[in-house]
Design a protein around this motif. Sequence first.
Motif, PDB file in Angstrom:
ATOM      1  N   GLN A 145       0.839  -1.197   0.000  1.00 31.27           N
ATOM      2  CA  GLN A 145       0.000   0.000   0.000  1.00 31.27           C
ATOM      3  C   GLN A 145       0.875   1.247   0.000  1.00 31.27           C
ATOM      4  O   GLN A 145       0.983   1.924   1.001  1.00 31.27           O
ATOM      5  CB  GLN A 145      -0.883   0.022   1.252  1.00 31.27           C
ATOM      6  CG  GLN A 145      -1.729  -1.217   1.416  1.00 31.27           C
ATOM      7  CD  GLN A 145      -2.674  -1.102   2.586  1.00 31.27           C
ATOM      8  OE1 GLN A 145      -2.449  -0.324   3.504  1.00 31.27           O
ATOM      9  NE2 GLN A 145      -3.729  -1.876   2.560  1.00 31.27           N
ATOM     10  N   HIS A 161      -5.732   3.025   4.256  1.00 33.09           N
ATOM     11  CA  HIS A 161      -7.037   2.345   4.178  1.00 33.09           C
ATOM     12  C   HIS A 161      -7.885   2.779   5.369  1.00 33.09           C
ATOM     13  O   HIS A 161      -7.373   3.397   6.312  1.00 33.09           O
ATOM     14  CB  HIS A 161      -6.878   0.817   4.139  1.00 33.09           C
ATOM     15  CG  HIS A 161      -5.984   0.246   5.212  1.00 33.09           C
ATOM     16  ND1 HIS A 161      -5.607  -1.065   5.252  1.00 33.09           N
ATOM     17  CD2 HIS A 161      -5.394   0.825   6.291  1.00 33.09           C
ATOM     18  CE1 HIS A 161      -4.832  -1.281   6.296  1.00 33.09           C
ATOM     19  NE2 HIS A 161      -4.687  -0.149   6.941  1.00 33.09           N
ATOM     20  N   SER A 163      -9.087   0.771   7.414  1.00 28.05           N
ATOM     21  CA  SER A 163      -8.996  -0.260   8.457  1.00 28.05           C
ATOM     22  C   SER A 163      -8.495   0.298   9.788  1.00 28.05           C
ATOM     23  O   SER A 163      -8.687  -0.320  10.835  1.00 28.05           O
ATOM     24  CB  SER A 163      -8.094  -1.406   7.990  1.00 28.05           C
ATOM     25  OG  SER A 163      -8.609  -1.977   6.813  1.00 28.05           O
ATOM     26  N   GLN A 166     -11.363   0.398  12.158  1.00 26.22           N
ATOM     27  CA  GLN A 166     -11.686  -0.870  12.855  1.00 26.22           C
ATOM     28  C   GLN A 166     -11.013  -0.883  14.211  1.00 26.22           C
ATOM     29  O   GLN A 166     -11.629  -1.146  15.234  1.00 26.22           O
ATOM     30  CB  GLN A 166     -11.068  -2.085  12.181  1.00 26.22           C
ATOM     31  CG  GLN A 166     -11.441  -2.486  10.844  1.00 26.22           C
ATOM     32  CD  GLN A 166     -10.778  -3.860  10.553  1.00 26.22           C
ATOM     33  OE1 GLN A 166     -10.394  -4.597  11.475  1.00 26.22           O
ATOM     34  NE2 GLN A 166     -10.679  -4.189   9.286  1.00 26.22           N
ATOM     35  N   ARG A 187      -2.749   6.790  -1.248  1.00 23.56           N
ATOM     36  CA  ARG A 187      -1.660   5.880  -1.653  1.00 23.56           C
ATOM     37  C   ARG A 187      -0.832   6.519  -2.753  1.00 23.56           C
ATOM     38  O   ARG A 187      -1.385   7.173  -3.637  1.00 23.56           O
ATOM     39  CB  ARG A 187      -2.226   4.544  -2.158  1.00 23.56           C
ATOM     40  CG  ARG A 187      -2.829   3.737  -1.031  1.00 23.56           C
ATOM     41  CD  ARG A 187      -3.268   2.373  -1.466  1.00 23.56           C
ATOM     42  NE  ARG A 187      -4.220   1.855  -0.478  1.00 23.56           N
ATOM     43  CZ  ARG A 187      -4.827   0.691  -0.548  1.00 23.56           C
ATOM     44  NH1 ARG A 187      -4.578  -0.110  -1.568  1.00 23.56           N
ATOM     45  NH2 ARG A 187      -5.674   0.310   0.386  1.00 23.56           N
ATOM     46  N   PHE A 241      -4.777 -10.846   3.273  1.00 23.39           N
ATOM     47  CA  PHE A 241      -4.556  -9.614   4.035  1.00 23.39           C
ATOM     48  C   PHE A 241      -4.019 -10.049   5.390  1.00 23.39           C
ATOM     49  O   PHE A 241      -4.500 -11.047   5.948  1.00 23.39           O
ATOM     50  CB  PHE A 241      -5.853  -8.817   4.232  1.00 23.39           C
ATOM     51  CG  PHE A 241      -6.488  -8.389   2.937  1.00 23.39           C
ATOM     52  CD1 PHE A 241      -6.008  -7.290   2.234  1.00 23.39           C
ATOM     53  CD2 PHE A 241      -7.569  -9.100   2.414  1.00 23.39           C
ATOM     54  CE1 PHE A 241      -6.590  -6.905   1.023  1.00 23.39           C
ATOM     55  CE2 PHE A 241      -8.150  -8.721   1.204  1.00 23.39           C
ATOM     56  CZ  PHE A 241      -7.663  -7.622   0.509  1.00 23.39           C
ATOM     57  N   THR A 244      -6.871 -10.364   8.141  1.00 20.08           N
ATOM     58  CA  THR A 244      -8.016 -11.280   8.046  1.00 20.08           C
ATOM     59  C   THR A 244      -7.518 -12.677   7.693  1.00 20.08           C
ATOM     60  O   THR A 244      -6.526 -12.851   7.003  1.00 20.08           O
ATOM     61  CB  THR A 244      -9.028 -10.818   6.975  1.00 20.08           C
ATOM     62  OG1 THR A 244      -8.328 -10.460   5.792  1.00 20.08           O
ATOM     63  CG2 THR A 244      -9.867  -9.650   7.445  1.00 20.08           C
ATOM     64  N   CYS A 276     -11.943  -8.546   1.874  1.00 25.78           N
ATOM     65  CA  CYS A 276     -12.710  -8.903   3.067  1.00 25.78           C
ATOM     66  C   CYS A 276     -12.135 -10.155   3.715  1.00 25.78           C
ATOM     67  O   CYS A 276     -11.212 -10.783   3.181  1.00 25.78           O
ATOM     68  CB  CYS A 276     -14.172  -9.135   2.708  1.00 25.78           C
ATOM     69  SG  CYS A 276     -14.410 -10.473   1.508  1.00 25.78           S
ATOM     70  N   GLY A 277     -12.690 -10.533   4.829  1.00 27.68           N
ATOM     71  CA  GLY A 277     -12.262 -11.765   5.487  1.00 27.68           C
ATOM     72  C   GLY A 277     -12.702 -11.789   6.943  1.00 27.68           C
ATOM     73  O   GLY A 277     -13.356 -10.869   7.425  1.00 27.68           O
TER      74      GLY A 277
HETATM   75  N1  PHE Z   1      -7.830  -2.634   4.016  1.00 26.73           N
HETATM   76  C1  PHE Z   1      -7.882  -3.452   2.834  1.00 26.73           C
HETATM   77  C2  PHE Z   1      -7.411  -2.616   1.638  1.00 26.73           C
HETATM   78  O1  PHE Z   1      -7.421  -1.421   1.716  1.00 26.73           O
HETATM   79  C3  PHE Z   1      -9.258  -3.953   2.547  1.00 26.73           C
HETATM   80  C4  PHE Z   1      -9.756  -4.864   3.607  1.00 26.73           C
HETATM   81  C5  PHE Z   1     -10.463  -4.378   4.701  1.00 26.73           C
HETATM   82  C6  PHE Z   1      -9.523  -6.219   3.527  1.00 26.73           C
HETATM   83  C7  PHE Z   1     -10.946  -5.236   5.658  1.00 26.73           C
HETATM   84  C8  PHE Z   1     -10.003  -7.079   4.470  1.00 26.73           C
HETATM   85  C9  PHE Z   1     -10.701  -6.586   5.529  1.00 26.73           C
HETATM   86  O2  PHE Z   1      -7.051  -3.136   0.621  1.00 26.73           O
END
Ligand code: PHE
Length: 334
Positions: A145, A161, A163, A166, A187, A241, A244, A276-277
């Motif tokens: 990234q 991201h 995330s 989260q 990015r 990832f 996950t 996702c995951g």
């Molecule tokens: N954060 C990851 C991305 O930007 C996407 C992602 C989020 C993957 C949550 C899995 C779970 O590519």
Amino acid sequence: AAYKLEIENTPTNGADSLEAYRIKFLGTKGIVKNLFAEMKNVPADQKKEFGQVLNEFKQLAEGKYENWKEQLGGGSQKAASIDVTLPGDSLTLGTRHPINLFLNHVISIFNRLGFSTAEGPEIEDDWHNFTALNIAENHPARDMQDTFYIQQNPDWVLRTHTSNTQIRNMEKGVLPLRIVCPGRVYRNETISARSHCFFHQIEGLYIDENVSFADLKQTLYFFVQEMYGKDIKIRFRPSYFPFTEPSAEMDVQCLICHGEGCAVCKRTGWLEILGCGMVHPKVLENCKIDPNKYTGFAFGMGIERPAMLKYGINDIRLFSENDVRFLNQFTPIT
Ligand code: PHE
């Protein structure tokens, strides 16, 4: 003639000068009155001629006054200065940005499934953007990234991201947790029709007892059907990832070319819209959540590409060029 009187400045202004004109020429101490008073000083043999000139002058002054008053609308001056029959100035209303229109619709779909909305910072520390997400230092995922670092402090980055949000919400320790987190991410990528150095994502997170991968798939499938219609085709591909396990990516059939192949879907007929995951147990532990009791899923979806699919936009750069001809074409998704 020996006597000649003229009014040089024909009155042309608004109401105030009409009255000033009347006082000056026709008032009780006005020019006309004063001139008539002069009559007694005029030699007898010239009185006739003087009187004639004076009468003409008086008529001229009165005539100008009447004309002018008529032009102003019979003396009702305020009303006359506004022509109520003229069309009004049109007001140009702004429109919402297509990113926001799309995002609002995404949020409303997830709100209906019980997800509430949370936001996080765009300038983030290493812990929330990487380390807590199980992305160790020197882990190649950091290169995945292309990160913008903030020069003054290497611990700060422009979040790559959503995330990070989260983590910030899991750290609050209130469970179960069911949120979507929209926002802008950055990015260091080459700008093209498909990619930009900043874009938007929406993160989804659901932590509770017994949350399964089937819940994840069904949630995402419900979302795309709501957004693109019941007949939309999707596919899940296994992926990786660090935060996950197991991980997947979800593709949606390209609706710009309908599977024919175009620049937006790189001629594959599919558009990758999210990762996702199941939330990695280490991530739960990093946020002081017991992985033996709780499980959860997470996803991170881009906004630009799915919005391009929805609206039929073929170049991501249009979103940030601020061209009103582009921007005012969009209406809310219902
Ligand atoms: N954060 C990851 C991305 O930007 C996407 C992602 C989020 C993957 C949550 C899995 C779970 O590519």
